[in-house]
Design an enzyme around this catalytic site. Structure first.
Site, PDB file in Angstrom:
ATOM      1  N   ASN A 106       0.843  -1.198   0.000  1.00 43.46           N
ATOM      2  CA  ASN A 106       0.000   0.000   0.000  1.00 43.46           C
ATOM      3  C   ASN A 106       0.876   1.246   0.000  1.00 43.46           C
ATOM      4  O   ASN A 106       2.000   1.230   0.516  1.00 43.46           O
ATOM      5  CB  ASN A 106      -0.921   0.015   1.223  1.00 43.46           C
ATOM      6  CG  ASN A 106      -1.929  -1.115   1.184  1.00 43.46           C
ATOM      7  OD1 ASN A 106      -2.558  -1.350   0.171  1.00 43.46           O
ATOM      8  ND2 ASN A 106      -2.057  -1.828   2.284  1.00 43.46           N
ATOM      9  N   ARG A 125      -2.660   9.591  11.005  1.00 40.10           N
ATOM     10  CA  ARG A 125      -3.326   8.443  10.371  1.00 40.10           C
ATOM     11  C   ARG A 125      -3.139   7.254  11.305  1.00 40.10           C
ATOM     12  O   ARG A 125      -2.046   6.941  11.719  1.00 40.10           O
ATOM     13  CB  ARG A 125      -2.709   8.126   9.010  1.00 40.10           C
ATOM     14  CG  ARG A 125      -3.073   9.125   7.926  1.00 40.10           C
ATOM     15  CD  ARG A 125      -2.524   8.620   6.583  1.00 40.10           C
ATOM     16  NE  ARG A 125      -2.790   9.522   5.514  1.00 40.10           N
ATOM     17  CZ  ARG A 125      -3.765   9.356   4.616  1.00 40.10           C
ATOM     18  NH1 ARG A 125      -4.576   8.323   4.689  1.00 40.10           N
ATOM     19  NH2 ARG A 125      -3.929  10.239   3.647  1.00 40.10           N
ATOM     20  N   HIS A 142      -4.077   1.711  13.663  1.00 35.69           N
ATOM     21  CA  HIS A 142      -4.835   0.580  13.135  1.00 35.69           C
ATOM     22  C   HIS A 142      -4.143  -0.754  13.369  1.00 35.69           C
ATOM     23  O   HIS A 142      -2.924  -0.817  13.489  1.00 35.69           O
ATOM     24  CB  HIS A 142      -5.043   0.745  11.628  1.00 35.69           C
ATOM     25  CG  HIS A 142      -5.694   2.023  11.253  1.00 35.69           C
ATOM     26  ND1 HIS A 142      -5.334   2.738  10.139  1.00 35.69           N
ATOM     27  CD2 HIS A 142      -6.698   2.743  11.844  1.00 35.69           C
ATOM     28  CE1 HIS A 142      -6.079   3.835  10.049  1.00 35.69           C
ATOM     29  NE2 HIS A 142      -6.905   3.856  11.079  1.00 35.69           N
ATOM     30  N   LYS A 149       4.127  -5.866   9.238  1.00 39.11           N
ATOM     31  CA  LYS A 149       4.214  -4.734   8.306  1.00 39.11           C
ATOM     32  C   LYS A 149       5.646  -4.220   8.288  1.00 39.11           C
ATOM     33  O   LYS A 149       6.314  -4.156   9.317  1.00 39.11           O
ATOM     34  CB  LYS A 149       3.352  -3.552   8.770  1.00 39.11           C
ATOM     35  CG  LYS A 149       1.881  -3.712   8.696  1.00 39.11           C
ATOM     36  CD  LYS A 149       1.227  -2.397   9.138  1.00 39.11           C
ATOM     37  CE  LYS A 149      -0.243  -2.538   9.345  1.00 39.11           C
ATOM     38  NZ  LYS A 149      -0.827  -1.284   9.831  1.00 39.11           N
ATOM     39  N   TYR A 198       3.815   0.690   2.542  1.00 45.01           N
ATOM     40  CA  TYR A 198       3.566  -0.363   3.515  1.00 45.01           C
ATOM     41  C   TYR A 198       3.638  -1.716   2.804  1.00 45.01           C
ATOM     42  O   TYR A 198       2.930  -1.933   1.822  1.00 45.01           O
ATOM     43  CB  TYR A 198       2.157  -0.276   4.101  1.00 45.01           C
ATOM     44  CG  TYR A 198       1.700   1.076   4.546  1.00 45.01           C
ATOM     45  CD1 TYR A 198       1.589   1.368   5.906  1.00 45.01           C
ATOM     46  CD2 TYR A 198       1.302   2.048   3.632  1.00 45.01           C
ATOM     47  CE1 TYR A 198       1.122   2.610   6.328  1.00 45.01           C
ATOM     48  CE2 TYR A 198       0.849   3.286   4.059  1.00 45.01           C
ATOM     49  CZ  TYR A 198       0.761   3.559   5.397  1.00 45.01           C
ATOM     50  OH  TYR A 198       0.299   4.773   5.819  1.00 45.01           O
ATOM     51  N   ASP A 246     -10.981   7.514  12.791  1.00 44.25           N
ATOM     52  CA  ASP A 246      -9.918   7.340  13.786  1.00 44.25           C
ATOM     53  C   ASP A 246     -10.243   8.054  15.098  1.00 44.25           C
ATOM     54  O   ASP A 246      -9.962   7.526  16.177  1.00 44.25           O
ATOM     55  CB  ASP A 246      -8.578   7.823  13.231  1.00 44.25           C
ATOM     56  CG  ASP A 246      -8.042   6.909  12.141  1.00 44.25           C
ATOM     57  OD1 ASP A 246      -8.523   5.758  12.026  1.00 44.25           O
ATOM     58  OD2 ASP A 246      -7.159   7.344  11.384  1.00 44.25           O
TER      59      ASP A 246
END
Length: 186
Positions: free
Chosen positions: A51, A62, A65, A75, A135, A171
């Protein structure tokens, strides 16, 4: 010859990855991923998804998550343009560092990444305008397994370095952590 150097952090299994830069008058070359070098540090699965994100404004958050098991993922996160304050939170049930967070500055100039193991949540705040992130995921995204933490949750007490200029409604709306949350079993 190893082109990646993995540096341990206070959270077991979380590594800062620095990349060897080969440069000359034309520019530079660097390796972003090497399955052989990263396998020894927990990235065993093949890359299942890549990504790319772009964030326009400095101060934007951001995340934070994660994917619920059995869809938890490893990741490898890199900043290709700009600078970010990159945060990983240990959500592993029974971990000695449960609910502790660790942050490093990722930047295009530092040529570094963060290797995040399964059972961690991830988010970042942009430290300058026009940031791009890459990512690499060990598992595909599963919408039904999405999880998130409120970036300003008092229980986490993440010390974001800048005033928050933007954060998605999604978020901001994650429920606050309670003592009922005992972690993820990965």
């Amino acid at each position: 010859m190893n082109r990646l150097t993995l540096l341990g952090t206070p959270l077991n299994g979380l590594y800062e990855v620095t990349r060897q830069l080969l440069g000359d008058e034309r520019g530079f070359f660097t390796r972003l991923f090497c399955a052989e070098e990263l396998a020894a540090h927990g990235f065993h699965a093949p890359i299942a998804q890549v990504n790319h994100s772009y964030t326009q404004r400095r101060g934007t958050i951001r995340g934070v998550h994660f994917q619920h098991p059995p869809h938890a993922e490893t990741k490898l996160v890199s900043c290709l343009r700009g600078r970010v304050f990159d945060v990983a939170v240990d959500l592993r049930h029974g971990s000695a560092t449960f609910l502790r967070w660790h942050a490093i500055e990722l930047s295009a100039q530092r040529h570094n990444s963060l290797l995040i193991p399964p059972g961690f949540a991830h988010g970042f705040q942009t430290l300058e305008d026009d940031c791009e992130m890459l990512y690499l995921h060990s598992a595909p995204h599963v919408a039904a397994a999405e999880g998130g933490l409120r970036p300003t949750d008092d229980r986490l007490a993440i010390t974001w370095p800048l005033a928050v200029t933007a954060c998605s409604e999604r978020d901001r709306s994650h429920p606050a952590l309670t003592s009922a949350f005992t972690g993820l079993t990965v």
